[in-house]
Design an enzyme around this catalytic site. Sequence first.
Site: not given
Length: 448
Positions: A22-23, A51, A322
Amino acid sequence: MSASAVNVNPGRNVVVVGTQWGDEGKGKIVDWLTDHAQGVVRFQGGHNAGHTLIIGGKKTILRLIPSGIMHPGVACYIGNGVVLSPEALFKEIGELEAAGVDVQNRLFISEATTLILPYHIAIDQGREARRGAGKIGTTGRGIGPAYEDKVARRGLRVQDLFEPETFAERLRENLDYHNFVLTQYLGVAAVDFQQTLDTMLSYADRLKPMVTDVSRRLYDANAAGSNLLFEGAQGTLLDIDHGTYPYVTSSNCVAGAATAGAGVGPQKLNYILGITKAYCTRVGSGPFPSELYDADNAARQEAIGLELATVGKEFGSVTGRPRRTGWLDVAALRRSIQINGVSGLCMTKLDVLDGLDEVKLCVGYTVDGNHVDLLPRGSSEVARCEPVYETFAGWKESTVGIKEWDKLPANARAYLSRVQEVAGIPIDMVSTGPDRDETILLRHPFKV
């Protein structure tokens, strides 16, 4: 070649999927591709996926509504494979409409979409608290428990809101079951029936104009010549079946999920675009072979990993957590390419590598003394993977905003070319910054 010069074939469908954890920057790429689509479709996940779009320097984070909503006139669809929190949906609609974006006239929600209810959230959070150090790392938004109810055939759907008596009866049955788990096993407070019923039914009238047969609408749109863009959430390595189980999400994140999660036939998927960052990140728990930096792990504190996290602004857009960082893992990427049937790659965040003296690429692993060139399927085996790296000279020149391949630094081109070679698939797009225009186009997904 400029995007405006591309001649786009009508009636084609492109699926955008993340190939990592992801990301990967899917939101920006979906936003870019939406210039060539008449509809954008979410087909899995819930409001656990954020998103991020940067348009004209302005940042927008979308969690449920497809990224195409930022384009006037583009239809946006939430398919039956999504789990829907009405509260989160209307919060997002309110934020967008306050910014002048027309939402409710362009958003279509499948009547078969499963609802997220308050007890799903309570269970999700209660379980994570009980796991302690062994937590999976869920967002605590009720996604997993909602999918559990769906598979157990006790889930409540959007269409059920329009039959209040039946909804109330089924809600009471569900609460009898879930409140036992909440109070007797997890040791937290029960969820109130009447309050939940009143809250959920209050959404019915607002939802009704947007609820429709999405599968039929998508079929008709294609038949009329419309291009459709299917927007995946999370990433392949978080897929419930193909990811690093059990450190995964609760839905199928792969390209094939677009067929079941939106109600379209497999032959309708013309091109699969796999999104990969120029390095890797992961949020929460789970094995990560090429990891360099984890704020919560003293053994993973390499300075270069912290630099990637800082320059790349690697904090979750929904959770704010983080992200763990590491070098690009092409052995894991190959696994994702195979599972998704990827047609071409889009490399994002290349600019984050600017200025490094050297760049490494994980091309395989050593596992128990044996060489492995593909990410293993089991988490325990993945955790034993020792990365095998190739090292490349870095580049000092900035790649930010470059829009042509030939203008990239020679060492950046060499790095990308090697990624293509090892992955066995072409890089069709390169993102060189957060703005939609900071993009290099090599092959157009709607044209291939």
